[in-house]
Every structure is written in structure tokens, then in C-alpha cells.
Design a protein around this motif. Sequence first.
Motif, short mmCIF file in Angstrom:
data_model
loop_
_atom_site.label_atom_id
_atom_site.label_comp_id
_atom_site.label_asym_id
_atom_site.label_seq_id
_atom_site.Cartn_x
_atom_site.Cartn_y
_atom_site.Cartn_z
N MET A 77 0.75 -1.08 0.08
CA MET A 77 0.03 0.12 0.08
C MET A 77 0.98 1.36 -0.13
O MET A 77 0.21 2.30 -0.19
CB MET A 77 -0.81 0.13 1.33
N ARG A 79 2.96 3.00 -1.96
CA ARG A 79 2.48 3.50 -3.15
C ARG A 79 1.45 3.92 -3.35
O ARG A 79 1.27 5.01 -4.17
CB ARG A 79 3.23 2.48 -4.27
N PHE A 81 -1.59 4.20 -1.26
CA PHE A 81 -2.32 4.40 -0.27
C PHE A 81 -3.28 5.66 -0.37
O PHE A 81 -4.10 5.79 -0.05
CB PHE A 81 -1.85 4.28 0.90
N ARG A 82 -2.76 6.48 -1.20
CA ARG A 82 -3.25 7.88 -1.41
C ARG A 82 -4.51 8.04 -2.20
O ARG A 82 -5.43 8.73 -2.32
CB ARG A 82 -2.19 8.80 -1.93
N GLU A 83 -4.45 6.76 -3.17
CA GLU A 83 -5.55 6.80 -4.31
C GLU A 83 -7.10 6.81 -3.59
O GLU A 83 -7.29 6.17 -2.85
CB GLU A 83 -5.49 5.31 -5.09
N GLY A 84 -7.92 7.47 -4.55
CA GLY A 84 -8.97 7.63 -4.03
C GLY A 84 -9.58 8.91 -3.10
O GLY A 84 -8.34 9.33 -2.42
N ASN A 85 -10.61 9.10 -2.84
CA ASN A 85 -11.14 10.39 -2.16
C ASN A 85 -11.48 9.93 -0.59
O ASN A 85 -11.64 10.94 -0.04
CB ASN A 85 -11.79 11.25 -2.88
N SER A 86 -11.49 8.84 -0.54
CA SER A 86 -11.95 8.28 0.75
C SER A 86 -10.81 8.64 1.94
O SER A 86 -9.69 8.87 1.58
CB SER A 86 -12.10 6.82 1.04
N VAL A 87 -11.25 9.23 3.18
CA VAL A 87 -10.45 9.28 4.32
C VAL A 87 -9.82 8.07 4.59
O VAL A 87 -8.92 7.98 5.29
CB VAL A 87 -11.30 9.93 5.66
N PHE A 88 -10.45 6.99 4.40
CA PHE A 88 -9.91 5.54 4.86
C PHE A 88 -9.12 4.89 3.76
O PHE A 88 -9.27 5.17 2.58
CB PHE A 88 -11.11 4.87 5.37
N THR A 89 -8.38 4.09 4.29
CA THR A 89 -7.27 3.23 3.16
C THR A 89 -8.31 1.96 2.65
O THR A 89 -9.12 1.44 3.23
CB THR A 89 -6.14 2.66 3.83
N ARG A 91 -7.57 -1.51 1.62
CA ARG A 91 -6.91 -2.54 1.65
C ARG A 91 -7.17 -3.81 0.85
O ARG A 91 -6.11 -4.70 0.70
CB ARG A 91 -6.90 -3.24 3.17
#
Lengths: 223, 361
Positions: A77, A79, A81-89, A91
Motif C-alpha cells: 500500500m 505506493r 494508499f493515497r488513491e481515491g478520495n476516501s479518508v480511509f485506506t 486494503r
Amino acid sequence: MAGISGSGQKELLEAIAGLQPVEKGTVTYIEDSGETDELIGKDPLEIAKLGVALSFVPEDRLGMGLVGNMDLTDNMMLRSFREGNSVFTDRSAPHDLAGRVVNELEVNTPGLSTPVRRLSGGNVQKVLVGREISSAPTVLLTAYAVRGLDINSSYMIYDLINQQKKNGVAVVYVGEDLDVLLELCDRILVLCGGRVSGIVDGRKITKNEVGMMMTKLGGKQDA
Amino acid sequence: MHNKTPLIRLSKRKALPTSKAWGIRLLAILLSLVFCAVLTMLVTDLNPVKVFATMFQGAFGTVRKTWTTGQEIAMLLLVSVALAPAFMMHFWNLGGEGQILIGGLATAACMILLGGKIPNGILILVMTVSAMAAGAIWAFIPAFFKAKWNTNETLFTLMMNYVATQLVAYYVIIWEVPKGSGKIGIINQSTEAGWLPQIGSYKYLLNILIALAVTVLMFIYMRYSKHGYELTVVGESERTARYVGIKVEKVIVRTLILSGAVCGLTGLLLVGSTNHTITTTIADNRGFTAVMVAWLAKFNPISMILSSALLIFLKRGASEISTMYHLNQSFGDILTGIILFFIIGSEFFIQYQIHFRKKGQ
């Protein structure tokens, strides 16, 4: 890229990836369309977004690129983990990727939730290289990718790098084994004492000549 | 003769199943109780079972004691949870004490200066915001220096505690009631302005609910959010964090603001809900006890519920023993120390395995 260990290979790669401050000179990234980008002054994240991936295997193997106490999924992750707009990761994608890397590179691990620290050196490196390649880079910087690996794992990594080359990825490979460098490389940049000793054609040059360039700038023998 | 394997040797265990790890911990607690019992008999001639019963009585003997224990657990838990993200990032925030105090001071200031002048609901809102902001600022200062010039956060946060204590001492004199008493006394006793609401007839229920809610939120934040992931990476390896493009300075400052804000919230609850006054000792060393709670729980907020409950139980039990049996105050502390020693020691046996030499080796 050849040179005696500690001649500036690491620093050069880090400068390209934006991790080392650069005093002078330029790093130009030329896109397929012919557009150029100046990399100096950009931060590591922006450079990575252009598709420049650095997979550097340091002496302690874990110091950079991987987090020892995190499991395989979480390391995948790093590299993405920032993808997407969600506050959450998210997995699930890294979990699948971890599974793929483990399968394809035959990583020997008790499971995907094993901390990377518990894996043997070779398997750690496979995880690192596997992740960098999976991010579909356009430039792959790799240093000492086979450091401390057994022969079988080494060849697996060479194959991976060759495949990347075939796919049109520009590979910068820092290696210690001259035979391998001559086999793998189109062009070899030789460093000596922090300076460029020369750039030679990997298909024409011999081991002796590269060796001379490594010990002496330009490689010319004194009278 | 000299080629024998050592009599005792250690090896690192592979991952131990959770049930087994808890078995070891439970065994350690039982052993520590046996050890305490023997010591009690030898030193005081008291019946150890009675002593343990007294400890339990001290914590849960009456309804009132149980509520007080619950409140104490909640406050310690809240501070520990505040430290958790900072510690996870390997930022040793020892300034919990000061961050609580300054949060409490901000609360008291609002109550004294604004009490009766604005509607109570708005007053409580202002108190909450200013307490959390004050705590956040108190943590931001050392975090900023750490991020910018890599100063030592342990010393810096410790120093900030003294500044906070002296500030509180200063304002206690300014606001003292009656003049010359050196104490503020109960703030707004007649109007109850700025007193946090009481849920039903339970004075401490609000504190306990807030502490539990913050604990769960913090657990989710640390385990599942992108921020939580980033701070874990920074804690494990700063170089790796930089290498994947995490802005380490930003993460340090952001995390400490959160940590300080939750400490400030603790100050709000202590002043606005529990005590309705402020003294320099209102934090009651929670900022430091929380360090142990956090380590015992391995920085996991949910486990901190257990470890803070354990520490408060021991503390209240120990003080009950010394008053009940007219023992020296220290005897209770000795028992507490023994029990903690066994519990912390059990972690060693969870990590390592002991091998004894077998015959013929």
C-alpha cells in the motif's frame, strides 16, 4: 551503471528520484510524445507520479522502501494508499497485489499478514522489486536488486528487469557483478569516486575496460 | 566438557497464537498474586485473601466507589488515547500533563470570564473549542520545533509541562476566591454556568461515555484512515516515509495537534465536569501514568481500556489497603509494583522461548 560500491551510485539515483538535494546539473525526463520535464526541484511525490520508480535495496534491505513491522499487504500500500478520495485506506486492492506478487515471484511467506521483517532477505527483495514493477513505471531505477540473493532468485529478478525493458520501460540498473551488467545493459555508465568515468556501449566493451574505468577516471593507464 | 550447550538459552518465538499469549499473561497475573500473598503473610501477618478482597472493595466496594473508579479509568484512558497516535509515530509526547492543564486553564478562563454573560449552551461550546485548541497549541509548539529543526521532543514536551503548571499557578492567584486563599474554589457554584450537563443522576457518566467514544474513534483513525497509515509509516521508518512521498514534517505536526487536542479535552472534562475548579495538580500525573498505559497496550486504543482499568484498580486498591490496615502507604505501592512487574515481565516470555539443556547435549 557500474562502479565501486560507494562511488555515488546511491546519491545519483536519489537525486533523480528527488530525495537528494542537487547542487547543479539537470535531470530531464522525456516523454514518449517528445515533451520534456525538468525533475530537479520537484518533490518525490511529483516525480513518482511521472512514473519514475526507484527500487533501491540498501545494505540493511529494510531501511528504505519497506516497513519491517508492517505486513505484506500494508507494504504494498505504501505506493498506492493515497488513491481515491476516501479518508480511509482501501486494503483490498493491495491485498490482491500482495497475493499476485507472492505467487508470481514465488515469495516464501507464511501468509500475507506476516510482517516483512520476518521474511528472509531474498523474499524481502522480491516483495520490494515486485511492488515497484507493479506500479507500471516508465522509468525503473533499481540498485543492488540482487544483493545477497541466491542464484535462482537473482535470475528471477534479472528476468523481471528484462521483461520491463521489453515493455518499453527505461531501466537504470545499478549492479555489482560486471558479467551481469555486460549481459543486461545497452549502455553502461561508469562512476569513479563520485564522478562519471565514462558512458560505454555494453555490447562492445569488455570487462577489463569497465574495470579500469571503475578504478580510474576515464580508465586510461598511466605510462 | 566445554562443548556443552548452555544450561539455559533463549530463542525468539515465531508468532504466538493470541490465546497462548493471553494464557501467559493470565499465568503471570496469578503468579504475581501468589507472590504478593506470600509477601503479605511474611511481612504483615495479615490474611492475604482478605487483603485482596480489600483491594477489590477499595475499587468496587460501594456504588459511589465504583463510579469514581469508572471516572478515574475514563480520564486516564482519554489521556492514553491522546498519546497513542504520537507514540505510534515514535514521537515521545511526555507533555500530556501540561496539555491537560492548559486545556483545563482555558476551560476555567471561559467559565470565569464568560459565565452568565452568554447562554450556557454557547458557553460550553466555547469552552470545548478553547480547551482543545489550547491543548493542541501546547503540543504544536514542540512538534513544530521537532519537524523544523529536529529538536528532542522528550525534553521539549517535559519543559512545556512546567510552563503550563506555572501559568495555572499564576492564574489561580489572579482568580482566587476568596482573596488570599490561594484557591479558586468551585467556579460559578450558584449559577452552575459552564458546568457540563449531567446525564440522569450519574455525575460521571458523561465523562465515561466521551472517553469511550474517543477511544473507538481513535482506534478507527489509527487503524483504517490514511492519516493513521501515514503516521505508522513515519514511526517505523522516516526514510521510507520520505521515499514514498509522505511529508514527514506535516504528519508530525498534524498528529501532535490531534494528540494535544484530546489532552485538552481531558482538561475540559476534569474542570468542566468533574471538579468545577482548577488547581496545579488537577492532571494528577495522568500524563505520565498514561505513558505506561499506552506501552502496556502496545499503542492500541482498544487495549488501553484494559490497561488503564488495571492501573486504576491497582491504585485505588492499594490506597484502600493502607487506610484499612493502618499500614504504611508504601505497602500498597509495593504490591502494585510486584503485580506490574509480573505483567510487564510476561511480555518477555511472549516474545522469547526458554530452552533448558537436555541430558546428553
